[in-house]
Design a protein around this motif. Structure first.
Motif, mmCIF file in Angstrom:
data_model
loop_
_atom_site.group_PDB
_atom_site.id
_atom_site.type_symbol
_atom_site.label_atom_id
_atom_site.label_comp_id
_atom_site.label_asym_id
_atom_site.label_seq_id
_atom_site.Cartn_x
_atom_site.Cartn_y
_atom_site.Cartn_z
ATOM 1 N N TYR A 108 0.837 -1.196 0.000
ATOM 2 C CA TYR A 108 0.000 0.000 0.000
ATOM 3 C C TYR A 108 0.874 1.249 0.000
ATOM 4 C CZ TYR A 108 -3.831 -3.002 1.823
ATOM 5 O OH TYR A 108 -4.784 -3.974 2.018
ATOM 6 N N ARG A 109 0.278 2.348 -0.491
ATOM 7 C CA ARG A 109 0.851 3.679 -0.289
ATOM 8 C C ARG A 109 -0.085 4.418 0.656
ATOM 9 N NH1 ARG A 109 2.874 6.222 -5.505
ATOM 10 N NH2 ARG A 109 0.802 5.550 -6.164
ATOM 11 N N HIS A 134 -1.989 7.419 2.401
ATOM 12 C CA HIS A 134 -2.483 8.779 2.199
ATOM 13 C C HIS A 134 -3.098 9.281 3.500
ATOM 14 C CE1 HIS A 134 -1.808 8.639 -2.136
ATOM 15 N NE2 HIS A 134 -2.294 7.408 -2.110
ATOM 16 N N GLU A 170 -3.811 3.210 -0.250
ATOM 17 C CA GLU A 170 -3.941 2.928 -1.686
ATOM 18 C C GLU A 170 -3.282 1.582 -1.993
ATOM 19 O OE1 GLU A 170 -2.362 4.631 -6.013
ATOM 20 O OE2 GLU A 170 -1.749 5.605 -4.122
ATOM 21 N N LEU A 196 -1.576 -1.087 -4.063
ATOM 22 C CA LEU A 196 -0.783 -1.036 -5.285
ATOM 23 C C LEU A 196 -0.642 -2.400 -5.957
ATOM 24 C CD1 LEU A 196 2.068 1.289 -3.946
ATOM 25 C CD2 LEU A 196 0.037 1.963 -5.258
ATOM 26 N N ALA A 209 9.265 8.281 -7.592
ATOM 27 C CA ALA A 209 9.159 8.372 -6.131
ATOM 28 C C ALA A 209 9.011 9.828 -5.695
ATOM 29 C CB ALA A 209 10.393 7.761 -5.482
ATOM 30 N N GLU A 242 6.948 9.987 1.091
ATOM 31 C CA GLU A 242 5.979 8.907 0.905
ATOM 32 C C GLU A 242 6.229 7.791 1.925
ATOM 33 O OE1 GLU A 242 4.659 8.676 -3.748
ATOM 34 O OE2 GLU A 242 6.602 7.824 -3.197
ATOM 35 N N TYR A 290 5.225 3.672 2.542
ATOM 36 C CA TYR A 290 4.681 2.450 1.953
ATOM 37 C C TYR A 290 4.509 1.401 3.046
ATOM 38 C CZ TYR A 290 5.685 4.451 -2.601
ATOM 39 O OH TYR A 290 5.701 5.266 -3.704
ATOM 40 N N ARG A 302 9.612 4.583 4.676
ATOM 41 C CA ARG A 302 9.425 6.013 4.410
ATOM 42 C C ARG A 302 10.608 6.530 3.596
ATOM 43 N NH1 ARG A 302 9.094 8.419 9.520
ATOM 44 N NH2 ARG A 302 11.352 8.741 9.484
#
Length: 578
Positions: A135-136, A138, A143, A145, A179, A183, A185, A238
């Motif tokens: 996932y990412r 938010h 999200e 992936l 990238a 962010e 993950y 991160r």
């Protein structure tokens, strides 16, 4: 100070109710050149619950990937390197199953899911098979992936449609994207993600502070608290900092190396004695030298003093020897066998006692077909050695080919070579740019589509054509291309127009290799070499050659006559009508 790829990682795993943790996770955060050339890798795997040995499979998958990925060629792209490693891992796992009692029941074999992220340069690469997830994060959502490779038979019954070790071959999902610093993950097995959401992740990050291991532990524990009976594994990644856009393709340690002074014959330099000057240009000075320790001859290439402040030029300059040390072929110029500490910036390559192909063509203006085939075949083998390493030479021309006194053909001058493994994640667009001599450059470069191995095949075919005829297959029209319409107007001039004694199939082979559309050419240089030696039925069919190809001058003369007659007829009709 050079900006670098920096991340923070946290990970934790808790066993399920069965007591045996079938999940496995790991990461590699190398430093220095390995981080630049291969990146940072994070991987997670989940063994299937019906197998008593799936924890062995998940451990082998993660450990094998992290060990073997970093052992692959630095010139390979992430996708090629990772998929080669995972394919080998899958074969090993499946073989273990077939050697055991599980061969009669694959659900009890060496099978697991696998998901990984590789961060390289300014790009994120995703590899995935099975139903672990990436996932990412938010502000208010996770999200997803990855796709779950799970087949649902009903609302309560399902099975894995794809997994490592389930079959002799496996399809690995791959994706990549730009990238962004900051962010976060999340990689997780189903025992964790089925019970977590974005709110829980944000809460764990806030509570754990800078310690992502603590945040991962809190998430695994939270999944258990929310009812998970399965193994629960969580990895948090991160991105803290990214390299600057368009960073150098290879961070060579050249900052402490001085630009060499002008050198003359018999001068002593870096353990060599200079013999004579071989070539001088605005970009470099090339000398023949003898190694004082071994007595072996070598070619020393020194950068131009006028370009001492051009960082991109200097980075590319040292790349030539780096490439040569990673290609093992008798048909590609090798780096000098001597490696020693240096105080000056220079490139040391093997010395080839012979002549360039350009000079050979002057000496052999009408060579036999067999001689041309022999040279093309050796050039094809040299290009194949580069292509296997995901390299494009990008400047194949007679001046960049040497033939030694034994008749061995060698590709030289690797300064324009595009290396996929170094270019990705840096914004390097060299594979899109025209790097070579225009007359030998494939049409796709001129319209901004960039090149691939088929573009090198085109250049090789131009060389073959020119050896046979002394001419270019499209004259100078190919180097004047600016639009797709210009490409469509190219007209191949047959070899037999200049040398009618040559076989008709030869034009069919070369015309295919020189097709303006790369999809309609042979797809590898080895195919062209084979077709020149053993043309297939498609080239042996007798076909009437259009007049424009058979005799372009006569075609345009005839066209002019027809147009003139048409004009006279129209004028006559106008007079009669008046």
């Amino acid at each position: 100070m050079r900006k670098e790829l920096r991340v923070t990682l946290g990970q934790h795993s808790l066993a399920g109710a069965e007591g045996i943790n079938q999940d496995f996770h790991g990461a590699m955060l190398p430093q220095g050149l390995a981080r630049f050339s291969k990146g940072i890798a994070v991987a997670i795997a989940d063994g299937i619950g019906s197998s008593r040995v799936s924890q062995v499979a998940s451990a082998a998958a993660v450990r094998g990937f992290l060990d073997d990925y970093y052992a692959t060629s630095e010139t390979w792209s992430v996708r090629r390197a990772a998929q080669r490693v995972l394919s080998a891992t899958n074969s090993w796992l499946h073989a273990q199953t077939m050697r055991s009692d599980a061969r009669f029941d694959k659900d009890s074999g060496y099978v697991c899911t696998f998901s990984a992220l590789v961060l390289k340069g300014r790009e994120v690469h995703l590899l995935h098979v099975g139903d672990s997830r990436i996932y990412r994060l938010h502000a208010h959502a996770l999200e997803q992936l990855t796709d779950d490779h799970r087949v649902h038979l009903s609302s309560v019954e399902s099975y894995l449609g794809r997994a490592l070790g389930a079959d002799s071959r496996v399809e690995i999902d791959y994706d990549h994207w730009e990238a962004e610093a900051g962010e976060v993950y999340l990689l997780a097995t189903d025992g964790a993600y089925m019970h977590l959401d974005a709110e829980a992740v944000h809460a764990a990050l806030a509570q754990g502070g800078p310690d992502l291991d603590e945040a991962a532990r809190l998430l695994a524990s939270e999944a258990k608290a929310r009812g998970s009976k399965d193994d629960a594994t969580v990895q948090l990644l991160r991105i803290d900092e990214l390299p600057a856009p368009h960073a150098a393709p290879l961070p060579m340690q050249r900052d402490k190396l001085a630009i060499p002074p002008p050198l003359a014959p018999r001068a002593k330099f870096e353990g060599f004695t200079l013999v004579r000057e071989l070539q001088v240009s605005a970009r470099s000075h090339v000398h023949l030298a003898v190694d004082d320790a071994t007595g072996q001859q070598a070619v020393l290439k020194l950068p131009s003093v006028d370009l001492r402040d051009d960082a991109d030029y200097l980075d590319r300059f040292v790349l030539e020897e780096w490439i040569a040390r990673r290609v093992d072929s008798p048909h590609v110029l090798k780096a000098s066998a001597v490696e020693r500490p240096r105080s000056h910036l220079y490139v040391a390559m093997e010395y080839v006692d012979g002549q360039t192909l350009a000079q050979w063509m002057v000496d052999h203006p009408r060579p036999g077909l067999d001689s041309v085939r022999g040279i093309v075949e050796q050039l094809a083998m040299g290009l194949q050695a580069l292509h296997r390493r995901e390299m494009l030479h990008q400047d194949i021309r007679p001046e960049n080919v040497m033939i030694d006194r034994a008749g061995t053909v060698k590709i030289i001058d690797l300064a324009s070579t595009h290396v996929a493994g170094l270019a990705e994640g840096t914004g390097d667009q060299r594979a899109l740019a025209i790097a070579g001599t225009l007359q030998y450059t494939a049409p796709e470069y001129f319209v901004g589509r960039g090149g691939d191995v088929r573009s090198e095949l085109f250049s090789l075919a131009v060389i073959a054509y020119r050896m046979l005829t002394g001419q270019l297959p499209y004259g100078l029209d190919a180097s004047r291309i600016r639009t797709p319409a210009d490409v469509n107007r190219l007209r191949y001039v047959p070899v037999r127009h200049f040398r009618p004694e040559l076989p008709a199939w030869l034009d069919a082979v070369l015309q295919k290799a020189l097709h303006p559309d790369p999809a309609k050419r042979q797809q590898a240089v080895s195919e062209l070499a084979h077709d020149l030696r053993a043309p297939g039925p498609e080239f042996m069919r007798e076909r009437p050659m259009p007049l424009i190809e058979r005799n372009p001058v006569r075609f345009w003369q005839a066209t002019t006559v027809v147009l003139a007659v048409a004009v006279i007829v129209l004028m006559g009709m106008r007079v009669v009508g008046g």
